[in-house]
Design an enzyme around this catalytic site. Sequence first.
Site, PDB file in Angstrom:
ATOM      1  N   ASN A  12       0.865  -1.180   0.000  1.00  0.00           N
ATOM      2  CA  ASN A  12       0.000   0.000   0.000  1.00  0.00           C
ATOM      3  C   ASN A  12       0.903   1.232   0.000  1.00  0.00           C
ATOM      4  O   ASN A  12       1.499   1.548   1.025  1.00  0.00           O
ATOM      5  CB  ASN A  12      -0.895  -0.033   1.254  1.00  0.00           C
ATOM      6  CG  ASN A  12      -1.726   1.230   1.407  1.00  0.00           C
ATOM      7  OD1 ASN A  12      -1.837   2.028   0.483  1.00  0.00           O
ATOM      8  ND2 ASN A  12      -2.308   1.409   2.585  1.00  0.00           N
ATOM      9  N   LYS A  14      -0.004   4.218  -0.251  1.00  0.00           N
ATOM     10  CA  LYS A  14      -0.708   5.366   0.349  1.00  0.00           C
ATOM     11  C   LYS A  14      -0.517   6.602  -0.535  1.00  0.00           C
ATOM     12  O   LYS A  14      -0.446   6.481  -1.746  1.00  0.00           O
ATOM     13  CB  LYS A  14      -0.219   5.604   1.777  1.00  0.00           C
ATOM     14  CG  LYS A  14      -0.171   4.328   2.618  1.00  0.00           C
ATOM     15  CD  LYS A  14       0.000   4.626   4.065  1.00  0.00           C
ATOM     16  CE  LYS A  14       0.227   3.336   4.820  1.00  0.00           C
ATOM     17  NZ  LYS A  14       0.068   3.472   6.238  1.00  0.00           N
ATOM     18  N   HIS A  99      -9.509   0.894   4.921  1.00  0.00           N
ATOM     19  CA  HIS A  99      -8.229   1.096   5.618  1.00  0.00           C
ATOM     20  C   HIS A  99      -8.470   2.033   6.799  1.00  0.00           C
ATOM     21  O   HIS A  99      -9.265   2.968   6.720  1.00  0.00           O
ATOM     22  CB  HIS A  99      -7.191   1.690   4.654  1.00  0.00           C
ATOM     23  CG  HIS A  99      -5.809   1.678   5.218  1.00  0.00           C
ATOM     24  ND1 HIS A  99      -5.388   2.598   6.149  1.00  0.00           N
ATOM     25  CD2 HIS A  99      -4.764   0.839   5.013  1.00  0.00           C
ATOM     26  CE1 HIS A  99      -4.131   2.328   6.482  1.00  0.00           C
ATOM     27  NE2 HIS A  99      -3.736   1.258   5.809  1.00  0.00           N
ATOM     28  N   GLU A 101      -6.870   4.396   7.933  1.00  0.00           N
ATOM     29  CA  GLU A 101      -6.645   5.827   7.669  1.00  0.00           C
ATOM     30  C   GLU A 101      -7.864   6.444   7.002  1.00  0.00           C
ATOM     31  O   GLU A 101      -8.179   7.617   7.217  1.00  0.00           O
ATOM     32  CB  GLU A 101      -5.372   5.998   6.820  1.00  0.00           C
ATOM     33  CG  GLU A 101      -4.130   5.763   7.680  1.00  0.00           C
ATOM     34  CD  GLU A 101      -2.909   5.270   6.927  1.00  0.00           C
ATOM     35  OE1 GLU A 101      -2.881   5.349   5.685  1.00  0.00           O
ATOM     36  OE2 GLU A 101      -1.979   4.785   7.604  1.00  0.00           O
ATOM     37  N   GLU A 169      -5.402  -5.353  10.537  1.00  0.00           N
ATOM     38  CA  GLU A 169      -4.386  -4.331  10.756  1.00  0.00           C
ATOM     39  C   GLU A 169      -4.676  -3.587  12.062  1.00  0.00           C
ATOM     40  O   GLU A 169      -5.517  -2.671  12.084  1.00  0.00           O
ATOM     41  CB  GLU A 169      -4.393  -3.312   9.616  1.00  0.00           C
ATOM     42  CG  GLU A 169      -4.105  -3.888   8.259  1.00  0.00           C
ATOM     43  CD  GLU A 169      -3.541  -2.831   7.324  1.00  0.00           C
ATOM     44  OE1 GLU A 169      -2.404  -3.001   6.894  1.00  0.00           O
ATOM     45  OE2 GLU A 169      -4.225  -1.830   7.070  1.00  0.00           O
ATOM     46  N   GLY A 175       2.473   1.949  10.751  1.00  0.00           N
ATOM     47  CA  GLY A 175       3.451   3.033  10.625  1.00  0.00           C
ATOM     48  C   GLY A 175       4.166   3.394  11.913  1.00  0.00           C
ATOM     49  O   GLY A 175       4.828   4.429  11.995  1.00  0.00           O
ATOM     50  N   SER A 214       3.403  -2.461  10.326  1.00  0.00           N
ATOM     51  CA  SER A 214       4.849  -2.467  10.587  1.00  0.00           C
ATOM     52  C   SER A 214       5.535  -3.788  10.226  1.00  0.00           C
ATOM     53  O   SER A 214       6.456  -4.209  10.928  1.00  0.00           O
ATOM     54  CB  SER A 214       5.133  -2.079  12.046  1.00  0.00           C
ATOM     55  OG  SER A 214       4.730  -0.744  12.277  1.00  0.00           O
TER      56      SER A 214
END
Length: 251
Positions: A12, A14, A99, A101, A169, A175, A214
């Site tokens: 991904n 992003k 996702h 985010e 996730e 991250g 991660s």
Amino acid sequence: MTTTITPVIAGNWKMNGSRASLSELQELAALLTTGDAPRAMVIICPPATMLHAVASQGSTSGILAGGQDCHAQAAGAHTGDLSAGMLADAGAQYVIVGHSERRADHGETDPAIRAKAEAAMGAGLKPIICIGETESQRDSGHAEAVVAGQLAASVPDAAGQHDVIIAYEPVWAIGTGRTPTNDEIARMHDRIRALLVERFGDKGATTPILYGGSIKPQNAREILAIENVNGGLVGGASLLAKDFYTIISAV
Ligand code: PEP
């Protein structure tokens, strides 16, 4: 890792990358074609501006392309959005939906994510449906309940007939360089597998469940070896061809 499921490693990107980043794609393609044949299906989800280029340049080396989001409608007055059909037209075969985010930045709810996943399937794409708890939800002992709730509400019933991918996730691992313990990953993936089998039978037994959060070249091998971890969704470490290739090779 369950042997009957082809492992999937999805990158991904992003909101990172420009046409210059296609050099990383070329490097990855070269590594994939000159090294040992990868055991995993390799997907890259670049920004939409690069989707067509990734789809066409990746195809010679078996790299598949995916979008990072899609709208639930097929067309219409939705400025700035992209439909699943548009992603397919640009060469995508997959699309990430839900996702964390997007859940956080755009207030996406489970029903909205379910509608996007349905739109993706309708356009012939395979949705990669993301679920995962926040740190406070884990700390308060609610991680499994949250993930089970998201799974129930954001995965469409049609996943019993269509191919979908689930990506677990944990939000706090994305991250951050932090990951759950192997036991925690194993427990959550076992739970997700049990829920998929309960709801979808044989189809649920063969639905890939990816871990994301991660994954790095240093920890990929042990995470990808966990039972019911059928691959990974990789953010930061997918941006550099060498790192991503190391992760793919860890399968
Ligand atoms: C992600 O964004 O899906 C992700 C897993 O990111 P990272 O690998 O950088 O934690």
